[in-house]
Structure formats: structure tokens, C-alpha cells
Design a protein around this motif. Sequence first.
Motif, PDB file in Angstrom:
ATOM      1  N   GLY A 177       0.802  -1.210   0.000  1.00 29.75           N
ATOM      2  CA  GLY A 177       0.000   0.000   0.000  1.00 29.75           C
ATOM      3  C   GLY A 177       0.835   1.260   0.000  1.00 29.75           C
ATOM      4  N   ALA A 178       1.955   1.243   0.733  1.00 28.78           N
ATOM      5  CA  ALA A 178       2.848   2.406   0.778  1.00 28.78           C
ATOM      6  C   ALA A 178       3.496   2.650  -0.580  1.00 28.78           C
ATOM      7  N   TRP A 179       3.928   1.574  -1.212  1.00 27.32           N
ATOM      8  CA  TRP A 179       4.523   1.693  -2.539  1.00 27.32           C
ATOM      9  C   TRP A 179       3.527   2.263  -3.537  1.00 27.32           C
ATOM     10  N   LEU A 180       2.301   1.715  -3.525  1.00 28.45           N
ATOM     11  CA  LEU A 180       1.299   2.161  -4.482  1.00 28.45           C
ATOM     12  C   LEU A 180       0.906   3.614  -4.217  1.00 28.45           C
ATOM     13  N   ALA A 181       0.762   3.981  -2.948  1.00 28.87           N
ATOM     14  CA  ALA A 181       0.417   5.359  -2.613  1.00 28.87           C
ATOM     15  C   ALA A 181       1.480   6.328  -3.131  1.00 28.87           C
ATOM     16  N   GLN A 182       2.741   6.002  -2.897  1.00 24.22           N
ATOM     17  CA  GLN A 182       3.817   6.888  -3.351  1.00 24.22           C
ATOM     18  C   GLN A 182       3.830   6.988  -4.875  1.00 24.22           C
ATOM     19  N   ALA A 183       3.602   5.854  -5.543  1.00 26.85           N
ATOM     20  CA  ALA A 183       3.599   5.844  -7.007  1.00 26.85           C
ATOM     21  C   ALA A 183       2.430   6.661  -7.560  1.00 26.85           C
ATOM     22  N   LEU A 184       1.252   6.537  -6.954  1.00 24.69           N
ATOM     23  CA  LEU A 184       0.084   7.291  -7.408  1.00 24.69           C
ATOM     24  C   LEU A 184       0.307   8.793  -7.242  1.00 24.69           C
ATOM     25  N   ALA A 185       0.852   9.191  -6.090  1.00 27.96           N
ATOM     26  CA  ALA A 185       1.095  10.613  -5.853  1.00 27.96           C
ATOM     27  C   ALA A 185       2.154  11.154  -6.813  1.00 27.96           C
ATOM     28  N   ALA A 186       3.228  10.415  -6.977  1.00 28.91           N
ATOM     29  CA  ALA A 186       4.311  10.874  -7.852  1.00 28.91           C
ATOM     30  C   ALA A 186       3.854  10.949  -9.301  1.00 28.91           C
ATOM     31  N   ASP A 187       3.055   9.973  -9.741  1.00 26.25           N
ATOM     32  CA  ASP A 187       2.590   9.943 -11.124  1.00 26.25           C
ATOM     33  C   ASP A 187       1.703  11.145 -11.434  1.00 26.25           C
ATOM     34  N   ALA A 188       0.982  11.635 -10.408  1.00 23.66           N
ATOM     35  CA  ALA A 188       0.116  12.795 -10.599  1.00 23.66           C
ATOM     36  C   ALA A 188       0.841  14.111 -10.348  1.00 23.66           C
ATOM     37  N   GLY A 189       2.154  14.042 -10.091  1.00 27.04           N
ATOM     38  CA  GLY A 189       2.907  15.252  -9.813  1.00 27.04           C
ATOM     39  C   GLY A 189       2.679  15.787  -8.423  1.00 27.04           C
ATOM     40  N   GLY A 190       2.185  14.933  -7.505  1.00 22.48           N
ATOM     41  CA  GLY A 190       1.887  15.347  -6.143  1.00 22.48           C
ATOM     42  C   GLY A 190       2.895  14.819  -5.150  1.00 22.48           C
ATOM     43  N   SER A 191       2.550  14.928  -3.879  1.00 24.16           N
ATOM     44  CA  SER A 191       3.452  14.497  -2.820  1.00 24.16           C
ATOM     45  C   SER A 191       2.658  14.051  -1.604  1.00 24.16           C
ATOM     46  N   ILE A 192       3.326  13.294  -0.732  1.00 25.52           N
ATOM     47  CA  ILE A 192       2.728  12.817   0.519  1.00 25.52           C
ATOM     48  C   ILE A 192       3.533  13.390   1.679  1.00 25.52           C
ATOM     49  N   GLN A 193       2.814  13.866   2.698  1.00 23.12           N
ATOM     50  CA  GLN A 193       3.461  14.407   3.887  1.00 23.12           C
ATOM     51  C   GLN A 193       3.023  13.601   5.110  1.00 23.12           C
ATOM     52  N   LEU A 194       3.914  13.456   6.071  1.00 25.77           N
ATOM     53  CA  LEU A 194       3.634  12.697   7.293  1.00 25.77           C
ATOM     54  C   LEU A 194       4.010  13.511   8.526  1.00 25.77           C
ATOM     55  N   SER A 195       3.230  13.335   9.593  1.00 29.96           N
ATOM     56  CA  SER A 195       3.601  13.932  10.873  1.00 29.96           C
ATOM     57  C   SER A 195       4.824  13.195  11.425  1.00 29.96           C
ATOM     58  N   GLY A 196       5.473  13.791  12.417  1.00 29.08           N
ATOM     59  CA  GLY A 196       6.670  13.201  12.993  1.00 29.08           C
ATOM     60  C   GLY A 196       6.398  11.885  13.694  1.00 29.08           C
ATOM     61  N   ALA A 197       7.400  11.036  13.743  1.00 28.92           N
ATOM     62  CA  ALA A 197       7.249   9.713  14.337  1.00 28.92           C
ATOM     63  C   ALA A 197       6.925   9.771  15.823  1.00 28.92           C
ATOM     64  N   THR A 198       7.283  10.836  16.497  1.00 30.82           N
ATOM     65  CA  THR A 198       7.043  10.932  17.939  1.00 30.82           C
ATOM     66  C   THR A 198       5.736  11.654  18.272  1.00 30.82           C
ATOM     67  N   GLU A 199       5.035  12.131  17.268  1.00 31.44           N
ATOM     68  CA  GLU A 199       3.779  12.838  17.515  1.00 31.44           C
ATOM     69  C   GLU A 199       2.715  11.866  18.039  1.00 31.44           C
ATOM     70  N   PRO A 200       1.835  12.302  18.955  1.00 32.54           N
ATOM     71  CA  PRO A 200       0.812  11.406  19.510  1.00 32.54           C
ATOM     72  C   PRO A 200      -0.306  11.060  18.532  1.00 32.54           C
ATOM     73  N   VAL A 201      -0.442  11.854  17.477  1.00 31.17           N
ATOM     74  CA  VAL A 201      -1.467  11.617  16.455  1.00 31.17           C
ATOM     75  C   VAL A 201      -0.772  11.461  15.113  1.00 31.17           C
ATOM     76  N   LEU A 202      -1.195  10.460  14.342  1.00 34.86           N
ATOM     77  CA  LEU A 202      -0.625  10.241  13.011  1.00 34.86           C
ATOM     78  C   LEU A 202      -1.426  11.043  11.990  1.00 34.86           C
ATOM     79  N   MET A 203      -0.734  11.908  11.263  1.00 32.03           N
ATOM     80  CA  MET A 203      -1.346  12.699  10.202  1.00 32.03           C
ATOM     81  C   MET A 203      -0.668  12.361   8.883  1.00 32.03           C
ATOM     82  N   ILE A 204      -1.467  12.038   7.883  1.00 33.97           N
ATOM     83  CA  ILE A 204      -0.949  11.778   6.542  1.00 33.97           C
ATOM     84  C   ILE A 204      -1.683  12.701   5.581  1.00 33.97           C
TER      85      ILE A 204
END
Length: 219
Positions: A177-204
Motif C-alpha cells: 500500500g505504501a509503494w502504491l500510494a507513493q507511485a500514485l502521488a508521484a505519477d500525478a505530480g503530487g506528494s505525501i506528507q507525514l507527521s513526525g514519528a514521535t507525535e501522539p497523532v498520526l497525520m498523513i
Amino acid sequence: MDPVELASMLCSRLCHDLLSPVGALNNGIELLADEQDPEMRERCMELLADSAAATANKLKFFRLAFGAGGGFDDLVDPREARGAIEGIYGAAKRIELGWMVGDERLPKGAVKLLLNLAMLAGDALVRGGRLDIGAEQSANALEIVIRAEGPRILLDPALRDVMVNGSATMVEPRAAGAWLAQALAADAGGSIQLSGATEPVLMIGATLPLAAEGRLTQR
């Protein structure tokens, strides 16, 4: 990543996730064949019904997230995505779902990206919690936001690297799923952002540029 390798990973992920409910179906049928007690037979039937529903829900989700679900049109009704997510996460009632996506049809690639990011965030809620999914479309871009909150959030650092950079450090089914997500975003000229690993809430988050008529741009 080589397309054949990615296809193999997607198939492996699908088989891995279907193994449990299909195995439960097989066990239930074997028990039903030998059981004579009416109450136990009823329990077996309940097991079969639950396993059949889980199998159908997973197939529906993966068909839309990995395959050609949504038909041949470039745009998909987001209610299909909502039903697919509710099927795999809402049924068990371990995860409370929040849906903040309008009814306007979305590009198929964006729906696939949303589903894969939601799957990654949902899988990270190892002890349950809340999963909020949002998308907002403007004239020039589509913004996707996934928020996961729970008593324990576990997202492998290698998966983070794959999502953001497409790194080849993790080549195994759970990274599909991570591979496909990155490929889909890159193919559309977009990007994926993530919150920090130590943050109490995961934001994607994901930002996808839009071309004319709400279609994704393509590289």
C-alpha cells in the motif's frame, strides 16, 4: 520499483489479508459437517456468515484500492470509497470512523491514493482508535488528509520512507500500500506528507495538482 515486483507485492498482500476469513470459512464448514447439536450448528452458521462478510468486504476494498474498481470512468463516486473503508474497519467496531469528503466525484487515482493511505493509517491503530478521512477539491488541486488517533500507533519507519521517498529499503507484502500510494502521488505530480514519528497523532496528507475538468495531471 519494477511493475512486476509491485504487482507481486499487491497480490501477496491480498492473499495475506484473505487467508484468515477464508480459513475461518473452511473451518466453519468442517465443523458444520460434523456437528449435530442445534445450538452449535447455529453458532457455526454465524461463524460462516461473519467470515463470508469479512471476505466480501476485503475483496471490495482491495478491488477499489488496488484494482479496477469504480468502472472505466476517470471519476469515481467517493461513497464507494467510504463503503469500502467502513467494510474493513467499521465492521469490527475497533476503530471509529470519521468521513469528511463531499459527494463530488473524485479522480480514480485520488480515490486509490485515499484508500491506500487510509489502510496504512488504520493498520497503524494496533489497539483501535479513531480514523478520520477528509478530502477537499479546489480549482487547481486536491487535498487529502488522514488522521489516526489511538492508545497505540505503530507505523514502521521503513513504511514512512516508502510513502514519502519511494525508498527500496522495504520490499515485502505489507509495504504494498505504501509503494502504491507513493507511485500514485508521484505519477500525478503530487506528494505525501507525514507527521513526525514521535507525535501522539498520526497525520498523513497528500496534495495532487488537478488539470482541466477535475482530472489529475499526469507526468
